[in-house]
Enzyme design. Structure first.
Site, PDB file in Angstrom:
ATOM      1  CG  ASN A 197      10.357   0.470   0.847  1.00 26.99           C
ATOM      2  OD1 ASN A 197      11.014   1.354   1.475  1.00 26.99           O
ATOM      3  ND2 ASN A 197       9.711  -0.123   1.623  1.00 26.99           N
TER       4      ASN A 197
ATOM      5  CE  LYS B 118       3.597   5.480   2.481  1.00 30.01           C
ATOM      6  NZ  LYS B 118       4.604   4.661   2.644  1.00 30.01           N
TER       7      LYS B 118
ATOM      8  NE  ARG C 180      11.267   2.835   6.104  1.00 35.00           N
ATOM      9  CZ  ARG C 180      11.475   3.957   6.631  1.00 35.00           C
ATOM     10  NH1 ARG C 180      12.562   4.577   6.589  1.00 35.00           N
ATOM     11  NH2 ARG C 180      10.538   4.451   7.237  1.00 35.00           N
TER      12      ARG C 180
ATOM     13  N   PRO D 122       0.827  -1.184   0.122  1.00 32.68           N
ATOM     14  CG  PRO D 122      -0.831  -1.640   1.709  1.00 32.68           C
ATOM     15  CD  PRO D 122       0.456  -2.133   1.128  1.00 32.68           C
ATOM     16  CD  GLU D 123       4.626   2.794  -2.395  1.00 32.35           C
ATOM     17  OE1 GLU D 123       5.086   3.952  -2.832  1.00 32.35           O
ATOM     18  OE2 GLU D 123       5.444   1.936  -2.380  1.00 32.35           O
TER      19      GLU D 123
END
Length: 281
Positions: A165, A51, A250, A2-3
């Site tokens: 990311n 987000k 990350r 999810p972004e």
């Protein structure tokens, strides 16, 4: 993962399914809210903020949720089988006469007064997909700490909201610099491109089921998820390493030929074989 674009899509699904309808089912499966029942309350709307998701109910209540890495909201019709994961991963159920929204693996779930929303989202920078977008302020925020690695500055939601990311890696590739480049060393012409490019990427993908940054028919992304396959431009093997203080995974992807700037510091965990499989097309 999810972004900003996928959170925007989740907000739209929730809004279309629930807004304007009274809840016929309310079930929060976290200890703090286990006895809370919102049945009978009308859902006003669901909006994304970076987000974060804010679902508002009549009576001045807001449900604040955050998907983090693995969370998801799924919407089902009457009698449809729930397929978002095992029942023990369900954290919230909101149902109306014809739709049921089920929140799986939600890492943040909080009920608060609508008047207190700024307490949970007020720290965010300009939202790439929101009405508060301000390109100049976003860029100034990113460049405010010149020594900070660009990738870390892009992930900081207090600078600009919506990048994770995937977009961090893709943006740095499109700008031709590594994510470890100090933000202050970003050439002025590329710095000027950064806010608009980031916004275009998220806006282009908010209506797509699969992210696409390349414009190519058979390849969705330039570098994210591609290690150790060849770069789409120069054919050098794409590399992946962790970025940050190690408190979170990350994965950061880059092409050592197409992108100029520092590589990860010695001792940074690097993976020649991709630990994070994704679509290869």
């Amino acid at each position: 993962m999810p972004e900003g674009d996928t959170v925007w899509q989740a907000a739209r699904r929730l809004h279309e399914a629930l807004a304007g309808k009274a809840l016929t089912r309310s079930d929060f499966r976290v200890p703090k809210y286990a006895t809370v029942d919102l049945t009978g309350r009308r859902v006003l709307n669901t909006i994304p903020r970076g987000k974060h998701l804010l679902t508002r109910f009549e009576g001045g209540l807001t449900l604040h949720t955050h998907l983090r890495m693995e969370g998801a909201w799924k919407v089902y019709g009457t009698g449809e089988r729930w397929r978002g994961g095992p029942a023990y991963q369900i954290r919230a159920v909101l149902g109306t006469v014809d739709r049921t929204a089920v929140g799986y693996r939600l890492q943040v779930l909080e009920l608060l007064r609508t008047t207190e929303e700024e307490r949970v989202v007020g720290h965010l920078g300009p939202d790439l997909l929101g009405p508060d977008w301000d390109a100049e302020r976003a860029l100034a925020n990113v460049l405010s700490d010149p020594a900070r690695e660009l990738g870390e500055a892009l992930l900081d939601q207090g600078n600009l909201a919506g990048i994770g990311n995937v977009y961090k890696s893709e943006l740095c590739f499109l700008l031709g610099v590594t994510p470890w480049l100090p933000a202050g060393a970003l050439p002025a012409d590329r710095a000027a491109q950064l806010p608009g490019l980031a916004k275009r990427l998220l806006e282009t993908n908010r209506d797509r089921p699969v992210r696409q940054t390349t414009g190519l028919h058979r390849h969705d992304l330039f570098v994210y998820g591609r290690a150790p396959r060849p770069c789409l431009r120069c054919h050098t093997p794409v590399r992946v390493a962790d970025q940050g203080d190690g408190s979170q995974e990350r994965p950061t992807y880059w092409c050592p030929t197409c992108q100029t700037g520092p590589a990860p510091a010695p001792g940074t965990p690097q993976r020649w074989r991709d630990k994070y499989p994704r679509r290869t097309s």
